[in-house]
Motif scaffolding. Structure first.
Motif, mmCIF file in Angstrom:
data_model
loop_
_atom_site.group_PDB
_atom_site.id
_atom_site.type_symbol
_atom_site.label_atom_id
_atom_site.label_comp_id
_atom_site.label_asym_id
_atom_site.label_seq_id
_atom_site.Cartn_x
_atom_site.Cartn_y
_atom_site.Cartn_z
ATOM 1 N N PRO A 1 0.809 -1.236 0.000
ATOM 2 C CA PRO A 1 0.000 0.000 0.000
ATOM 3 C C PRO A 1 0.838 1.281 0.000
ATOM 4 N N LEU A 2 1.974 1.275 0.645
ATOM 5 C CA LEU A 2 2.806 2.470 0.677
ATOM 6 C C LEU A 2 3.334 2.793 -0.720
ATOM 7 N N GLU B 1 1.954 1.974 -3.537
ATOM 8 C CA GLU B 1 0.837 2.448 -4.359
ATOM 9 C C GLU B 1 0.549 3.925 -4.089
ATOM 10 N N GLN B 2 0.600 4.324 -2.838
ATOM 11 C CA GLN B 2 0.348 5.718 -2.481
ATOM 12 C C GLN B 2 1.420 6.640 -3.055
ATOM 13 N N LEU B 3 2.691 6.203 -2.987
ATOM 14 C CA LEU B 3 3.768 7.023 -3.529
ATOM 15 C C LEU B 3 3.644 7.149 -5.039
ATOM 16 N N LYS C 1 0.768 7.026 -6.791
ATOM 17 C CA LYS C 1 -0.361 7.898 -7.074
ATOM 18 C C LYS C 1 -0.024 9.364 -6.819
ATOM 19 N N ALA C 2 0.809 9.596 -5.816
ATOM 20 C CA ALA C 2 1.169 10.966 -5.497
ATOM 21 C C ALA C 2 2.202 11.505 -6.478
#
Length: 184
Positions: free
Chosen positions: A6-7, A9-11, A13-14
């Motif tokens: 998940p980390l 994926e967040q990086l 997307k950002a």
């Protein structure tokens, strides 16, 4: 691509990391988990190599010993076969005496066989506790394979070099007459 954590994926997307960089990090993590164990130290490698070399040398020596034993057994079997195939039938009523194994033995032979034994044309061999007569040619083949089987060979006995004491003994015994019909 497999599921990313998940980390990651967040990086992504950002927009803080690129997809290619994320894939590279994932490959490195996978290699770290499933890769080879670290190489053993050089001391352990040297010890293992030395042990392998010692084992190979021991195996080579044992194989050579085994091969030599097989060869000796093979030669003995050949000598036995020659004796069985080429032995002469004995007949007669004259005892021919000879020494074998520290004892005096005798064979019953006729006059012709006795003359051939005395001249060295025949040889006495020992096989399984019994004594057999062999012609010179067969005896030479047996001698090549196992010389211990030869018990009496007047033809070979004459080939040895006489010692100086033999000459002295001969001179001393020359003064005594030996009967012509003496049979020992």
């Amino acid at each position: 691509m497999a599921k990313a954590n998940p980390l990651q994926e967040q990086l992504l997307k950002a927009g803080l990391v690129k997809k290619s960089k994320l894939a590279e990090v994932t490959r490195e993590q996978h290699k770290a988990r499933h890769g080879k164990a670290p190489a053993p130290s050089s001391e352990i490698q040297r010890e293992a190599e030395r042990a392998r070399a010692e084992k190979a040398e021991r195996d080579r020596v044992l194989a050579a010993q085994h091969k030599a034993q097989v060869r000796i057994a093979e030669l003995r079997a050949q000598a036995r076969q020659i004796i069985e195939d080429r032995k002469l039938p004995r007949s007669g009523d004259i005892e021919y005496r000879f020494s074998s194994g520290g004892a005096i033995r005798s064979l019953l032979v006729n006059e012709d066989l006795r003359r051939q034994l005395a001249s060295g044309a025949l040889v006495i061999v020992s096989l399984d506790g019994r004594h057999e007569l062999l012609p010179r040619v067969a005896a030479d083949k047996v001698r090549e394979r196992d010389a211990r089987l030869i018990v009496l060979d007047h033809g070979r006995d004459g080939e040895r070099q006489p010692a100086a004491t033999d000459a002295e003994d001969d001179a001393y015994y020359a003064q005594f007459q030996v009967p012509d019909d003496l049979i020992w």
